[in-house]
Design a protein around this motif. Structure first.
Motif, mmCIF file in Angstrom:
data_model
loop_
_atom_site.group_PDB
_atom_site.id
_atom_site.type_symbol
_atom_site.label_atom_id
_atom_site.label_comp_id
_atom_site.label_asym_id
_atom_site.label_seq_id
_atom_site.Cartn_x
_atom_site.Cartn_y
_atom_site.Cartn_z
ATOM 1 N N GLU A 164 31.639 47.034 33.523
ATOM 2 C CA GLU A 164 33.029 47.261 33.153
ATOM 3 C C GLU A 164 33.136 48.437 32.186
ATOM 4 O O GLU A 164 32.180 48.766 31.475
ATOM 5 N N LEU A 184 47.576 50.917 36.854
ATOM 6 C CA LEU A 184 47.824 49.519 37.185
ATOM 7 C C LEU A 184 48.243 48.808 35.906
ATOM 8 O O LEU A 184 47.497 48.817 34.919
ATOM 9 N N ALA A 186 49.136 45.792 33.119
ATOM 10 C CA ALA A 186 48.350 44.640 32.679
ATOM 11 C C ALA A 186 48.602 43.407 33.532
ATOM 12 O O ALA A 186 47.703 42.592 33.745
ATOM 13 N N GLU A 188 48.808 43.120 36.566
ATOM 14 C CA GLU A 188 48.025 43.132 37.797
ATOM 15 C C GLU A 188 46.533 42.960 37.550
ATOM 16 O O GLU A 188 45.752 42.799 38.484
ATOM 17 N N ILE A 189 46.108 43.010 36.277
ATOM 18 C CA ILE A 189 44.690 42.839 35.980
ATOM 19 C C ILE A 189 44.457 41.689 35.009
ATOM 20 O O ILE A 189 43.354 41.529 34.477
ATOM 21 N N ASP A 192 41.351 39.619 35.098
ATOM 22 C CA ASP A 192 40.078 40.327 34.945
ATOM 23 C C ASP A 192 39.952 41.062 33.611
ATOM 24 O O ASP A 192 38.998 41.804 33.414
ATOM 25 N N ARG A 193 40.913 40.862 32.723
ATOM 26 C CA ARG A 193 40.876 41.607 31.469
ATOM 27 C C ARG A 193 39.660 41.206 30.633
ATOM 28 O O ARG A 193 39.450 40.041 30.351
ATOM 29 N N GLY A 200 46.524 47.836 30.625
ATOM 30 C CA GLY A 200 46.508 48.164 32.035
ATOM 31 C C GLY A 200 45.155 48.741 32.425
ATOM 32 O O GLY A 200 44.179 48.623 31.686
ATOM 33 N N GLU A 201 45.138 49.377 33.608
ATOM 34 C CA GLU A 201 43.878 49.929 34.103
ATOM 35 C C GLU A 201 44.148 51.205 34.884
ATOM 36 O O GLU A 201 45.196 51.348 35.530
ATOM 37 N N GLN A 206 39.682 49.678 31.979
ATOM 38 C CA GLN A 206 40.723 48.950 31.274
ATOM 39 C C GLN A 206 41.110 49.786 30.055
ATOM 40 O O GLN A 206 40.260 50.445 29.458
#
Length: 277
Positions: A164, A184, A186, A188-189, A192-193, A200-201, A206
């Protein structure tokens, strides 16, 4: 009727636990570091620590060519454990009235002060990154751009997609990234954060935004792409809360301290982005 005294209200052990729990939430960059507590209770304050060096960029090979493996070298760096401390002073009236939860506020303020110091030390370590893990823009007349975040990751070599990654950037660069197709949010992730506060990503990273990287001059802007384990935090003594009484002023002094040192453990896992000087 039982008498309420200050020692019943100011419990150092209870406050130490409270501060320690808050610290883990407040130190924003802690997920990027390995925390080592093996030195707790051991003598000495100057350490010789391992620091892994970058193996170099990936090679271009022709068909049938043989790859020459690089050596993974562990250099050493000396670091001295230091004390991080802060204190507050509360009057009897403030504590006994309980207005606004002065004890809870004292614990939060101590935790925030220590956490900010640790974060600043980690950012200072990242700021000292130099070649070969320093990425500079192609021109001196442009600020950092979203594309630089993508291009800089070439410095990870063959490990570009391994593990990561977290981009630590200024609000200005974050705004620019949000206007790209790579962005993307936050939401939407969320599942997986890896790091608390990720907004966001983009480009496989990240993103966390830090006002500590805010600069009036975008040509002096810096950002960092960091993989977990790049940094290490060595703890000599965990949070200690102590109190002392001033019997002339009728106040209670509360201090919090930690003995620690932060250093760059694996140089191949952190990239500094900067505008070409």
């Amino acid at each position: 009727m039982a008498l309420t005294v200050l020692k019943n209200l100011v419990n150092p052990e209870v406050m130490a636990d409270l501060v320690e729990k808050k610290l883990h939430d407040l130190i924003r960059f802690l997920p990027l570091a390995e925390v080592d507590t093996t030195l707790v209770g051991r003598p000495g304050d100057t350490l010789t620590l391992p620091s892994y060096q970058y193996i170099g960029d990936a090679d271009v090979l022709g068909e049938g060519s043989t790859l020459t493996p690089a050596s993974l070298n562990a250099g050493t760096v000396s670091a001295t454990i230091h004390k991080v401390a802060k204190g507050v002073e509360l009057s009897d009236e403030a504590v006994l009235s309980g207005y606004g939860d002065p004890m809870g506020q004292a614990a939060m303020q101590l935790a925030t002060a220590i956490a900010n110091k640790t974060d600043n030390e980690m950012l200072g370590i990242l700021a000292a990154i130099s070649a070969p893990m320093l990425y500079e823009t192609a021109s001196t007349t442009t600020a950092l751009a979203p594309a630089d975040v993508n291009d800089a990751q070439e410095l990870f070599g063959e490990d570009i997609d391994v593990g990561e990654k977290v981009l630590v950037c200024s609000p200005r660069l974050y705004t620019a990234i949000r206007n790209t197709k790579a962005w993307l949010p936050a939401s939407e992730i969320a599942a997986d954060r890896m790091i608390r506060g990720a907004v966001g990503e983009a480009y496989g990273c990240q993103i966390i935004v830090s006002n500590k990287l805010k600069n009036v001059d975008p040509l002096a802007e810096v950002a960092y792409i960091v993989k977990p384990g790049a940094l290490k935090v060595i703890l000599k003594r965990d949070t200690l809360i102590e109190t002392d009484r001033d019997i002339l002023k009728f106040t209670t002094v509360i201090t919090g301290s930690k003995h620690e040192v932060c250093y760059l453990f694996d140089a191949s896992k952190a990239i500094k982005l900067a505008v070409k000087s």
